[in-house]
Design a protein around this motif. Structure first.
Motif, PDB file in Angstrom:
ATOM      1  N   VAL A  44      47.642  55.409  12.531  1.00  0.00           N
ATOM      2  CA  VAL A  44      48.458  56.557  12.979  1.00  0.00           C
ATOM      3  C   VAL A  44      48.714  56.519  14.588  1.00  0.00           C
ATOM      4  O   VAL A  44      49.722  56.965  15.152  1.00  0.00           O
ATOM      5  N   TYR A  47      50.495  53.774  15.866  1.00  0.00           N
ATOM      6  CA  TYR A  47      52.031  53.757  15.522  1.00  0.00           C
ATOM      7  C   TYR A  47      52.700  55.004  16.424  1.00  0.00           C
ATOM      8  O   TYR A  47      54.032  54.803  16.861  1.00  0.00           O
ATOM      9  N   MET A  51      55.598  54.440  18.914  1.00  0.00           N
ATOM     10  CA  MET A  51      57.159  55.177  18.921  1.00  0.00           C
ATOM     11  C   MET A  51      57.286  55.943  20.289  1.00  0.00           C
ATOM     12  O   MET A  51      58.452  55.834  20.701  1.00  0.00           O
ATOM     13  N   VAL A  63      63.926  54.022  16.008  1.00  0.00           N
ATOM     14  CA  VAL A  63      63.935  54.067  14.391  1.00  0.00           C
ATOM     15  C   VAL A  63      64.706  52.822  13.626  1.00  0.00           C
ATOM     16  O   VAL A  63      65.043  52.947  12.357  1.00  0.00           O
ATOM     17  N   GLY A  97      58.449  61.419   7.840  1.00  0.00           N
ATOM     18  CA  GLY A  97      58.831  60.422   8.705  1.00  0.00           C
ATOM     19  C   GLY A  97      60.433  60.547   9.172  1.00  0.00           C
ATOM     20  O   GLY A  97      61.224  59.528   9.099  1.00  0.00           O
ATOM     21  N   CYS A  98      60.736  61.882   9.535  1.00  0.00           N
ATOM     22  CA  CYS A  98      62.016  62.031   9.794  1.00  0.00           C
ATOM     23  C   CYS A  98      62.907  61.571  10.837  1.00  0.00           C
ATOM     24  O   CYS A  98      64.097  61.471  10.856  1.00  0.00           O
ATOM     25  N   GLY A  99      62.059  60.915  11.849  1.00  0.00           N
ATOM     26  CA  GLY A  99      62.592  60.271  13.283  1.00  0.00           C
ATOM     27  C   GLY A  99      63.392  61.309  13.775  1.00  0.00           C
ATOM     28  O   GLY A  99      63.344  62.457  13.858  1.00  0.00           O
ATOM     29  N   ARG A 102      68.254  60.652  11.703  1.00  0.00           N
ATOM     30  CA  ARG A 102      69.340  59.822  11.359  1.00  0.00           C
ATOM     31  C   ARG A 102      70.118  60.401  10.183  1.00  0.00           C
ATOM     32  O   ARG A 102      71.421  60.252  10.295  1.00  0.00           O
ATOM     33  N   VAL A 148      52.611  65.916  12.279  1.00  0.00           N
ATOM     34  CA  VAL A 148      51.472  65.677  11.739  1.00  0.00           C
ATOM     35  C   VAL A 148      50.483  64.440  11.979  1.00  0.00           C
ATOM     36  O   VAL A 148      51.051  63.711  12.859  1.00  0.00           O
ATOM     37  N   LEU A 151      48.883  62.385   6.114  1.00  0.00           N
ATOM     38  CA  LEU A 151      49.887  62.576   4.934  1.00  0.00           C
ATOM     39  C   LEU A 151      49.282  63.396   4.128  1.00  0.00           C
ATOM     40  O   LEU A 151      49.344  63.227   2.806  1.00  0.00           O
ATOM     41  N   SER A 168      62.387  54.036   5.364  1.00  0.00           N
ATOM     42  CA  SER A 168      61.576  53.147   6.301  1.00  0.00           C
ATOM     43  C   SER A 168      60.278  53.696   7.041  1.00  0.00           C
ATOM     44  O   SER A 168      60.244  53.491   8.322  1.00  0.00           O
ATOM     45  N   VAL A 169      59.469  54.182   6.195  1.00  0.00           N
ATOM     46  CA  VAL A 169      58.298  54.842   6.734  1.00  0.00           C
ATOM     47  C   VAL A 169      57.023  53.871   6.100  1.00  0.00           C
ATOM     48  O   VAL A 169      56.199  53.431   6.968  1.00  0.00           O
ATOM     49  N   VAL A 177      47.433  54.292   4.202  1.00  0.00           N
ATOM     50  CA  VAL A 177      48.633  55.608   4.574  1.00  0.00           C
ATOM     51  C   VAL A 177      49.264  55.721   3.367  1.00  0.00           C
ATOM     52  O   VAL A 177      49.605  57.151   2.978  1.00  0.00           O
TER      53      VAL A 177
HETATM   54  C1  LIG Z   1      61.663  53.643  11.129  1.00  0.00           C
HETATM   55  S1  LIG Z   1      61.799  55.352  11.431  1.00  0.00           S
HETATM   56  C2  LIG Z   1      62.773  55.962  10.205  1.00  0.00           C
HETATM   57  C3  LIG Z   1      62.982  57.475  10.445  1.00  0.00           C
HETATM   58  C4  LIG Z   1      64.027  58.136   9.564  1.00  0.00           C
HETATM   59  N1  LIG Z   1      63.188  58.159   8.235  1.00  0.00           N
HETATM   60  C5  LIG Z   1      65.288  57.205   9.657  1.00  0.00           C
HETATM   61  O1  LIG Z   1      65.710  56.840   8.400  1.00  0.00           O
HETATM   62  O2  LIG Z   1      65.848  57.202  10.762  1.00  0.00           O
HETATM   63  C6  LIG Z   1      60.132  55.615  10.743  1.00  0.00           C
HETATM   64  C7  LIG Z   1      59.695  56.980  11.147  1.00  0.00           C
HETATM   65  O3  LIG Z   1      58.345  57.240  10.445  1.00  0.00           O
HETATM   66  C8  LIG Z   1      57.543  57.865  11.375  1.00  0.00           C
HETATM   67  N2  LIG Z   1      56.157  57.503  10.654  1.00  0.00           N
HETATM   68  C9  LIG Z   1      55.500  56.435  10.516  1.00  0.00           C
HETATM   69  N3  LIG Z   1      54.337  56.336  10.144  1.00  0.00           N
HETATM   70  C10 LIG Z   1      54.266  57.806   9.779  1.00  0.00           C
HETATM   71  C11 LIG Z   1      53.264  58.499   8.934  1.00  0.00           C
HETATM   72  N4  LIG Z   1      52.431  57.904   8.365  1.00  0.00           N
HETATM   73  N5  LIG Z   1      53.576  59.834   8.559  1.00  0.00           N
HETATM   74  C12 LIG Z   1      54.740  60.424   9.013  1.00  0.00           C
HETATM   75  N6  LIG Z   1      55.756  59.912   9.809  1.00  0.00           N
HETATM   76  C13 LIG Z   1      55.192  58.573  10.015  1.00  0.00           C
HETATM   77  C14 LIG Z   1      57.592  57.263  12.914  1.00  0.00           C
HETATM   78  O4  LIG Z   1      57.307  58.138  13.821  1.00  0.00           O
HETATM   79  C15 LIG Z   1      59.143  57.219  12.765  1.00  0.00           C
HETATM   80  O5  LIG Z   1      59.917  58.516  13.195  1.00  0.00           O
END
Ligand SMILES: C[S@@+](CC[C@H](N)C(=O)[O-])C[C@H]1O[C@@H](n2cnc3c(N)ncnc32)[C@H](O)[C@@H]1O
Length: 257
Positions: A44, A47, A51, A63, A97-99, A102, A148, A151, A168-169, A177
């Motif tokens: 985490v 990553y 990011m 993203v 993983g709301c990014g 989007r 966070v 998870l 895409s998380v 994870v």
């Molecule tokens: C490819 S982006 C996709 C974001 C969003 N879901 C979208 O479709 O645009 C992946 C996102 O997941 C978050 N992420 C990655 N691993 C995570 C985790 N273990 N817990 C929460 N968020 C995570 C990243 O920081 C990033 O914002």
């Protein structure tokens, strides 16, 4: 999909020969990731640093979007699919993983005020998410956005969310994870609720590329869900959307839980 293993040297050499313009960016990413990994205590933190670096360049690129238009298209795809598969305005939604919202910005507008809850491990992308809220004028929809570090979801109420979504998380997550998420999501999922997530599907050997992109067999994830009292099934019609990841829907194995 398919059986190719992107971590193998033979695959990388073939890919480089077909895409010579990608060799320098890949080498840069390899060096950057090695540097970040050496300083991170776990996946985490690693990553989160990825990011940070990617968001500084472009929140859209961070993203996975090639352009603003692509970002909007993939957000719309997620929204149209979910509203076509059970999401209603009264749902209480948790987006993992709301990014930079989007799809979240469309969910926020659609859901009743206060019904959207986004979590992410990256403070940088959550600041970009605030920018999206301002740009789209979504303040009065009262979305929740929370940083966070894992998870476990232990700060969220029990049996509360009717829809949980992660796009895409898990494609960027090691199995530990995903296991942690599946071990805990059942507690916050309301009876009759569902959790949709995408993942990179392989029919061959499971593997990862640079510890950034992870490939799983469908059965591995279905078995993992079952270990935590959840049932998972592949959303077949998502495959026809043209998106390169696959999607699983997870529910309580016993509907009255
Ligand atoms: C490819 S982006 C996709 C974001 C969003 N879901 C979208 O479709 O645009 C992946 C996102 O997941 C978050 N992420 C990655 N691993 C995570 C985790 N273990 N817990 C929460 N968020 C995570 C990243 O920081 C990033 O914002």
């Amino acid at each position: 999909m398919g059986v190719k293993n992107r971590a193998r040297l033979s695959y990388k050499l073939g890919y480089a020969a077909r895409n010579p313009h990608r060799i320098v960016p890949y080498a840069r990413r390899l060096a950057r990731d090695a540097w970040l990994r050496a300083r991170a205590r776990d996946h985490v933190s690693f990553y989160r640093a990825v990011m940070r670096s990617d968001t500084a360049r472009s929140p859209y690129g961070a993203v996975g979007a090639a352009s603003r238009a692509h970002w909007e298209r993939i957000g719309r795809l997620q929204f149209d699919y979910l509203t076509g598969h059970g999401l209603t305005p009264g749902d209480r939604m948790l987006e993992i993983g709301c990014g930079n919202l989007r799809a979240g910005r469309l969910f926020i507008r659609y859901l009743e005020p206060g019904h959207y809850y986004g979590v992410d491990i990256s403070p940088d992308i959550l600041l970009a998410a605030q920018d999206t809220i301002v740009r789209d004028g979504l303040q009065d929809r009262l979305p929740h956005l929370t940083l966070v570090r894992d998870l476990r979801l232990d700060f969220l109420p029990e049996a509360y969310f009717t829809v949980v979504h992660a796009h895409s998380v898990f494609s960027h997550s090691p199995i530990q994870v995903i296991d942690e998420c599946l071990a805990n999501v059942g507690r916050v999922l309301a009876p009759g609720g569902f959790f949709d997530f995408t993942f990179n599907r392989t029919e061959g050997e499971e593997h990862n590329v640079l510890r950034e992109d992870f490939y799983y067999r469908t059965d591995t994830l279905i078995t993992l869900a079952a270990k935590h009292g959840l049932t998972a099934h592949l959303m077949d019609d998502w495959e026809r959307t043209g998106h390169r990841q696959s999607k699983l829907r997870v529910t309580h194995a016993h509907p009255d839980t």
